[in-house]
Scaffold this motif. Structure first.
Motif, PDB file in Angstrom:
ATOM      1  N   TRP A  46      34.761 -24.690 -49.422  1.00  0.00           N
ATOM      2  CA  TRP A  46      34.768 -23.607 -48.188  1.00  0.00           C
ATOM      3  C   TRP A  46      35.747 -22.347 -48.426  1.00  0.00           C
ATOM      4  O   TRP A  46      35.344 -21.227 -48.250  1.00  0.00           O
ATOM      5  CB  TRP A  46      35.155 -24.501 -47.018  1.00  0.00           C
ATOM      6  N   LYS A  47      36.905 -22.563 -49.241  1.00  0.00           N
ATOM      7  CA  LYS A  47      37.794 -21.486 -49.170  1.00  0.00           C
ATOM      8  C   LYS A  47      37.117 -20.602 -50.190  1.00  0.00           C
ATOM      9  O   LYS A  47      37.165 -19.115 -50.129  1.00  0.00           O
ATOM     10  CB  LYS A  47      39.011 -21.987 -49.871  1.00  0.00           C
ATOM     11  N   LYS A  48      36.521 -21.032 -51.132  1.00  0.00           N
ATOM     12  CA  LYS A  48      35.658 -19.941 -52.086  1.00  0.00           C
ATOM     13  C   LYS A  48      34.439 -19.389 -51.324  1.00  0.00           C
ATOM     14  O   LYS A  48      34.319 -18.011 -51.554  1.00  0.00           O
ATOM     15  CB  LYS A  48      35.075 -21.003 -53.186  1.00  0.00           C
ATOM     16  N   TRP A  49      33.704 -20.102 -50.565  1.00  0.00           N
ATOM     17  CA  TRP A  49      32.722 -19.330 -49.989  1.00  0.00           C
ATOM     18  C   TRP A  49      33.368 -18.285 -48.852  1.00  0.00           C
ATOM     19  O   TRP A  49      32.989 -17.138 -48.864  1.00  0.00           O
ATOM     20  CB  TRP A  49      32.047 -20.199 -48.787  1.00  0.00           C
ATOM     21  N   ARG A  50      34.395 -18.710 -48.165  1.00  0.00           N
ATOM     22  CA  ARG A  50      35.034 -17.734 -47.306  1.00  0.00           C
ATOM     23  C   ARG A  50      35.755 -16.485 -47.853  1.00  0.00           C
ATOM     24  O   ARG A  50      35.735 -15.434 -47.254  1.00  0.00           O
ATOM     25  CB  ARG A  50      36.050 -18.499 -46.160  1.00  0.00           C
ATOM     26  N   SER A  51      36.095 -16.676 -48.841  1.00  0.00           N
ATOM     27  CA  SER A  51      36.970 -15.579 -49.722  1.00  0.00           C
ATOM     28  C   SER A  51      35.829 -14.650 -50.203  1.00  0.00           C
ATOM     29  O   SER A  51      36.028 -13.334 -50.333  1.00  0.00           O
ATOM     30  CB  SER A  51      37.881 -16.210 -50.692  1.00  0.00           C
ATOM     31  N   ALA A  52      34.770 -15.045 -50.398  1.00  0.00           N
ATOM     32  CA  ALA A  52      33.686 -14.046 -50.984  1.00  0.00           C
ATOM     33  C   ALA A  52      32.924 -13.577 -49.814  1.00  0.00           C
ATOM     34  O   ALA A  52      32.237 -12.633 -50.265  1.00  0.00           O
ATOM     35  CB  ALA A  52      32.625 -14.993 -51.868  1.00  0.00           C
ATOM     36  N   ASN A  53      32.988 -13.832 -48.697  1.00  0.00           N
ATOM     37  CA  ASN A  53      32.181 -13.188 -47.434  1.00  0.00           C
ATOM     38  C   ASN A  53      33.151 -12.923 -46.634  1.00  0.00           C
ATOM     39  O   ASN A  53      33.250 -13.700 -45.451  1.00  0.00           O
ATOM     40  CB  ASN A  53      31.327 -14.388 -47.088  1.00  0.00           C
ATOM     41  N   GLU A  54      33.726 -11.697 -46.598  1.00  0.00           N
ATOM     42  CA  GLU A  54      34.473 -11.130 -45.642  1.00  0.00           C
ATOM     43  C   GLU A  54      33.880 -10.795 -44.230  1.00  0.00           C
ATOM     44  O   GLU A  54      34.484 -10.688 -43.055  1.00  0.00           O
ATOM     45  CB  GLU A  54      35.278  -9.969 -46.019  1.00  0.00           C
ATOM     46  N   VAL A  55      32.462 -10.662 -44.432  1.00  0.00           N
ATOM     47  CA  VAL A  55      31.653 -10.396 -43.232  1.00  0.00           C
ATOM     48  C   VAL A  55      30.951 -11.445 -42.882  1.00  0.00           C
ATOM     49  O   VAL A  55      29.899 -11.926 -44.150  1.00  0.00           O
ATOM     50  CB  VAL A  55      30.985  -9.051 -43.132  1.00  0.00           C
ATOM     51  N   LEU A  56      30.657 -11.994 -41.551  1.00  0.00           N
ATOM     52  CA  LEU A  56      29.322 -13.078 -41.497  1.00  0.00           C
ATOM     53  C   LEU A  56      28.284 -12.433 -41.108  1.00  0.00           C
ATOM     54  O   LEU A  56      28.421 -11.628 -39.824  1.00  0.00           O
ATOM     55  CB  LEU A  56      30.029 -14.113 -40.568  1.00  0.00           C
ATOM     56  N   ARG A  57      27.110 -12.388 -41.617  1.00  0.00           N
ATOM     57  CA  ARG A  57      25.883 -11.972 -41.033  1.00  0.00           C
ATOM     58  C   ARG A  57      25.167 -13.045 -40.219  1.00  0.00           C
ATOM     59  O   ARG A  57      24.760 -14.120 -41.050  1.00  0.00           O
ATOM     60  CB  ARG A  57      25.167 -11.210 -42.286  1.00  0.00           C
ATOM     61  N   VAL A  58      24.722 -12.521 -39.154  1.00  0.00           N
ATOM     62  CA  VAL A  58      24.229 -13.429 -38.308  1.00  0.00           C
ATOM     63  C   VAL A  58      22.697 -12.830 -37.952  1.00  0.00           C
ATOM     64  O   VAL A  58      22.815 -11.657 -37.216  1.00  0.00           O
ATOM     65  CB  VAL A  58      24.980 -13.873 -37.129  1.00  0.00           C
ATOM     66  N   GLY A  59      21.750 -13.496 -38.142  1.00  0.00           N
ATOM     67  CA  GLY A  59      20.381 -13.107 -37.686  1.00  0.00           C
ATOM     68  C   GLY A  59      20.157 -13.555 -36.289  1.00  0.00           C
ATOM     69  O   GLY A  59      20.430 -14.770 -35.828  1.00  0.00           O
ATOM     70  N   VAL A  60      19.887 -12.843 -35.364  1.00  0.00           N
ATOM     71  CA  VAL A  60      19.546 -12.956 -34.016  1.00  0.00           C
ATOM     72  C   VAL A  60      18.232 -12.121 -33.546  1.00  0.00           C
ATOM     73  O   VAL A  60      18.126 -11.283 -34.221  1.00  0.00           O
ATOM     74  CB  VAL A  60      20.885 -12.543 -32.993  1.00  0.00           C
ATOM     75  N   LYS A  61      17.845 -12.418 -32.458  1.00  0.00           N
ATOM     76  CA  LYS A  61      16.727 -11.660 -31.810  1.00  0.00           C
ATOM     77  C   LYS A  61      17.059 -10.890 -30.720  1.00  0.00           C
ATOM     78  O   LYS A  61      18.221 -10.595 -30.321  1.00  0.00           O
ATOM     79  CB  LYS A  61      15.558 -12.358 -31.247  1.00  0.00           C
ATOM     80  N   ALA A  62      16.244  -9.785 -30.932  1.00  0.00           N
ATOM     81  CA  ALA A  62      16.825  -8.383 -30.132  1.00  0.00           C
ATOM     82  C   ALA A  62      15.841  -8.273 -28.968  1.00  0.00           C
ATOM     83  O   ALA A  62      16.067  -7.188 -27.822  1.00  0.00           O
ATOM     84  CB  ALA A  62      16.202  -7.233 -31.058  1.00  0.00           C
ATOM     85  N   ASP A  63      14.917  -9.287 -28.500  1.00  0.00           N
ATOM     86  CA  ASP A  63      13.978  -8.919 -27.411  1.00  0.00           C
ATOM     87  C   ASP A  63      13.666 -10.110 -26.571  1.00  0.00           C
ATOM     88  O   ASP A  63      12.745 -10.440 -25.972  1.00  0.00           O
ATOM     89  CB  ASP A  63      12.643  -8.647 -28.042  1.00  0.00           C
ATOM     90  N   GLN A  64      14.726 -10.971 -26.546  1.00  0.00           N
ATOM     91  CA  GLN A  64      14.795 -12.292 -25.527  1.00  0.00           C
ATOM     92  C   GLN A  64      16.224 -12.155 -24.424  1.00  0.00           C
ATOM     93  O   GLN A  64      16.989 -12.599 -24.642  1.00  0.00           O
ATOM     94  CB  GLN A  64      14.995 -13.401 -26.427  1.00  0.00           C
ATOM     95  N   PRO A  65      15.643 -11.344 -23.238  1.00  0.00           N
ATOM     96  CA  PRO A  65      16.564 -11.253 -22.022  1.00  0.00           C
ATOM     97  C   PRO A  65      17.387 -12.604 -21.967  1.00  0.00           C
ATOM     98  O   PRO A  65      16.670 -13.714 -21.546  1.00  0.00           O
ATOM     99  CB  PRO A  65      15.814 -10.884 -20.907  1.00  0.00           C
ATOM    100  N   ARG A  66      18.720 -12.558 -21.669  1.00  0.00           N
ATOM    101  CA  ARG A  66      19.543 -13.440 -21.215  1.00  0.00           C
ATOM    102  C   ARG A  66      19.800 -14.631 -22.658  1.00  0.00           C
ATOM    103  O   ARG A  66      20.661 -15.288 -22.337  1.00  0.00           O
ATOM    104  CB  ARG A  66      19.064 -14.420 -20.149  1.00  0.00           C
ATOM    105  N   LEU A  67      18.949 -14.488 -23.448  1.00  0.00           N
ATOM    106  CA  LEU A  67      19.033 -15.552 -24.505  1.00  0.00           C
ATOM    107  C   LEU A  67      19.766 -14.968 -25.581  1.00  0.00           C
ATOM    108  O   LEU A  67      20.812 -15.173 -26.481  1.00  0.00           O
ATOM    109  CB  LEU A  67      17.668 -16.089 -25.171  1.00  0.00           C
ATOM    110  N   SER A  68      19.033 -13.671 -26.259  1.00  0.00           N
ATOM    111  CA  SER A  68      19.544 -12.776 -27.162  1.00  0.00           C
ATOM    112  C   SER A  68      18.755 -11.356 -26.914  1.00  0.00           C
ATOM    113  O   SER A  68      17.650 -11.211 -27.400  1.00  0.00           O
ATOM    114  CB  SER A  68      19.072 -13.284 -28.501  1.00  0.00           C
ATOM    115  N   GLU A  69      19.543 -10.311 -26.799  1.00  0.00           N
ATOM    116  CA  GLU A  69      18.771  -9.043 -26.555  1.00  0.00           C
ATOM    117  C   GLU A  69      19.903  -7.990 -26.947  1.00  0.00           C
ATOM    118  O   GLU A  69      20.940  -8.100 -26.894  1.00  0.00           O
ATOM    119  CB  GLU A  69      18.634  -8.764 -24.924  1.00  0.00           C
ATOM    120  N   LYS A  70      19.076  -6.901 -27.519  1.00  0.00           N
ATOM    121  CA  LYS A  70      19.834  -5.730 -27.864  1.00  0.00           C
ATOM    122  C   LYS A  70      19.870  -4.831 -26.826  1.00  0.00           C
ATOM    123  O   LYS A  70      18.994  -4.404 -26.600  1.00  0.00           O
ATOM    124  CB  LYS A  70      19.067  -5.208 -29.263  1.00  0.00           C
ATOM    125  N   LEU A  71      21.333  -4.282 -26.475  1.00  0.00           N
ATOM    126  CA  LEU A  71      21.430  -3.436 -25.647  1.00  0.00           C
ATOM    127  C   LEU A  71      21.089  -1.782 -26.019  1.00  0.00           C
ATOM    128  O   LEU A  71      21.117  -1.754 -27.134  1.00  0.00           O
ATOM    129  CB  LEU A  71      22.777  -3.553 -25.040  1.00  0.00           C
TER     130      LEU A  71
END
Length: 640
Positions: free
Chosen positions: A387-412
């Motif tokens: 885990w420490k090796k993974w975390r040190s190599a990934n300073e940013v966590l990229r998360v895929g979410v949907k942009a078109d699901q109101p109240r669940l996951s929506e892009k403003l």
């Protein structure tokens, strides 16, 4: 055919130039300068004396060096090109004005087009970026649809045969090896004609029926891959090498394609019966271009001349061949011809050979077991090290979410995301040691989220991703983190149908829309509902069609949580029907074999559920929806 007078005197638009003897065809078309040549002909800039305009005239190469047999074959090919082109009128296909035959030569007179070939563009820019590649690809496809409607097969779709004008118009050219209904296919020794890296695998199968529209679509898929990735998907000096590469590595890697990847994957299906048809491919490309989150390739991410694999097709060996020699120059070849193979051994070999894009992010290769060799160190210590090796190599966590699901996951409108899934992702990121500013949200949809994971564009996906047996092989899940039921969203007021239950939808046989790649595609087929085609890449596309009274969509099928958000946002226009049978379990998805990340995510989700944080998120985002009450799921069981 020779004329010493040059252009026809005084009229406006007369061809300028020195008074030297020039070839004039039929006393009308004066050849001014050669502007391009390839294996199947030479193109001249010419002047039409009768209509006083500049045109392009194409004739056969090296006529005087041909034997009688090869001359007859070449002339037959040129006649076929003229006949094929004369059938087609489309802005994305070159226009033929005239055909002239003199002295054992066939001349095709075409509209003179200003612009550069797509091959030239790729040599200069390497990677075009998703929006530009999708736009050019869509135009090529629209041209191909017109070609196929005229019962013509191009048979040599490639960047060298696409002209791109300054205003962005893409035009399909060079029908020198085209075939059409009623014509005999010209081959040499029974071998299909074409350019090896663009030839579909079915052309070489035993008892092959020969080229079909699907073969042209394969070549389009190769061309799209070139534009998006800056290299050919399948390389080789000869036809057999290319075909062996396709058999050995049917799934090339995707680094820059993003939302284009599903289109390319569909076009590059080795079995032509599984390949996308033209209508579906066009719809998918249009969906890509309509995506407000369409990512362009940033200059810093584009491959350099030194690092990127060469996209130029390999040169043909000398001697008579039945395969067309590529029009592109044979330079910049280099030694980067290895195919990408599935499996750990070859991934590691690619890394050692200099393609270290995979492990440079600190990810373990798929299937890796980390330090599972039975060493003396305790298992928890080995896991923490990974885990420490993974975390040190990934300073940013990229998360895929949907942009078109109101109240669940929506892009403003300000570009931020909100909803239950977004809060869940942020809570997990915090448990993993990430600050809010270290989390990067990437919009995904039901069709591309697994490929976004596979091709390292996101680390996690929290996007109403249902845990199913079919998906367990393509991604790893932690969860469930919430349960959802099945339901329909319908118009509140419909002049044509009264839809108050799922039984009404089936009885009236109305078109039901669901997202491409969702679990509902198979469910609706099994239950004998009529599915709207083509399916959009996201549910927002379905809802837009539902609200548009000009469409044939009267219902949308999906999960109750997802559709309840749309009903909450548009209470005057749509309504939910009763919750149907079945339960969907949403899971947090990641790449298979990513053990360090999976272990930490599992621990984090357990803490969120047991601490009461889950209920806080639910109350904030989902309690206002008209849904049956639901509680938190059981904490997931995490491997030790």
């Amino acid at each position: 055919m020779r004329d010493a007078g040059g252009a026809d005197g005084s009229g406006e638009g007369a061809a300028p130039g020195p008074q030297t003897p020039r070839t004039v065809i039929e006393g009308r078309y004066e050849l001014l300068e050669s502007i391009g040549s390839g294996a199947m002909g030479e193109v001249w800039r010419a002047y039409d004396r009768r209509l006083r305009r500049h045109v392009a005239v194409k004739g056969l190469l090296a006529r005087t060096a041909m034997t009688a047999d090869t001359r007859r074959t070449a002339m037959q090919r040129a006649r076929r090109e003229a006949e094929a082109l004369a059938k087609i009128e489309h802005q994305n296909v070159v226009t033929v004005h005239d055909q002239v035959e003199t002295d054992n030569q066939v001349w095709i007179v075409m509209k003179l087009l200003e612009g550069r070939s797509l091959a030239d563009l790729l040599r200069r820019e390497r990677v075009l970026g998703v929006p530009r590649a999708a736009g050019i690809g869509l135009q090529i496809l629209q041209g191909l649809r017109a070609v196929h409607q005229a019962k013509v097969l191009h048979r040599d779709v490639k960047p060298g045969n696409v002209l791109v004008r300054d205003e962005g118009l893409a035009i399909l050219v060079d029908f020198g090896i085209a075939s059409f209904a009623g014509a005999n296919r010209v081959t040499k020794f029974g071998v299909p004609i074409g350019t090896p890296p663009y030839m579909a695998p079915e052309l070489f199968a035993p008892a092959s029926p020969g080229p079909t529209p699907a073969s042209d679509l394969w070549a389009l898929g190769v061309t799209l891959y070139e534009m998006a990735e800056g290299r050919l998907p399948f390389r080789g000096h000869e036809v057999w090498e290319v075909q062996e590469n396709i058999r050995g590595t049917p799934e090339p890697p995707y680094r820059y394609s993003g939302p284009l990847a599903p289109v390319i994957q569909g076009l590059l299906a080795p079995d032509k019966d599984d390949r996308l048809d033209a209508a579906t491919a066009e719809s998918m490309l249009q969906e890509v271009l309509r995506d407000p989150d369409l990512p362009a390739v940033a200059p810093a991410e584009q491959p350099t001349q030194a690092a990127a694999p060469d996209f130029t097709p390999d040169p043909q060996p000398p001697g008579p061949v039945a395969v067309a020699v590529p029009d592109e120059p044979a330079g910049e070849q280099g030694g980067r011809r290895r195919g990408w193979k599935a499996g750990l051994a070859v991934v590691l070999a690619a890394v050692l050979a200099g393609g270290g894009w995979y492990l440079s992010r600190g990810d373990e290769p798929p299937g890796s077991s980390g330090n599972g060799s039975g060493g003396t160190a305790p298992a928890v210590t080995a896991a923490e090290k990974r885990w420490k090796k993974w975390r040190s190599a990934n300073e940013v966590l990229r998360v895929g979410v949907k942009a078109d699901q109101p109240r669940l996951s929506e892009k403003l409108e300000d570009g931020t995301f909100e909803g239950f899934d977004v809060s869940m992702a942020l809570a997990i990121a915090e448990a993993l040691g990430y600050e809010r500013g270290d989390v990067q949200f990437v919009a995904v949809n039901s069709d591309n989220r697994s490929s976004m994971l596979t091709h390292l564009q996101v680390d996690l996906v929290v996007a109403s991703y249902s845990i199913t047996d079919q998906r367990e092989g393509e991604v790893d899940f932690v969860g469930p983190y919430i349960y959802a039921g099945r339901t329909f969203l319908v118009r509140k007021e419909s002049e044509r149908y009264k839809l108050d239950s799922s039984a009404d939808i089936k009885k009236e046989d109305v078109a039901v829309c669901t997202a491409l790649g969702s679990t509902y595609v198979e469910h609706l087929k099994e239950e004998k509902y009529r599915i709207y085609e083509p399916q959009p890449s996201g549910y927002e596309g379905c809802v837009k069609k539902l609200l548009n009274k000009a469409t044939d969509v009267y219902a949308v099928a999906s999960d109750d949580i997802l559709l309840a958000g749309h009903a909450y946002k548009r209470p005057d226009d749509v309504k939910l029907l009763e919750i149907g049978a079945g339960t969907e379990e949403y899971g947090i998805a990641m790449r298979p074999g990513d053990r360090p990340l999976k272990g930490k995510v599992c621990e984090a989700l357990g803490q969120i559920i047991t601490s009461g944080e889950w209920k806080t998120m639910y109350d904030e985002h989902l309690s206002v929806l008209s849904l049956p009450p639901r509680g938190a799921p059981d904490p997931p069981k995490c491997a030790t």
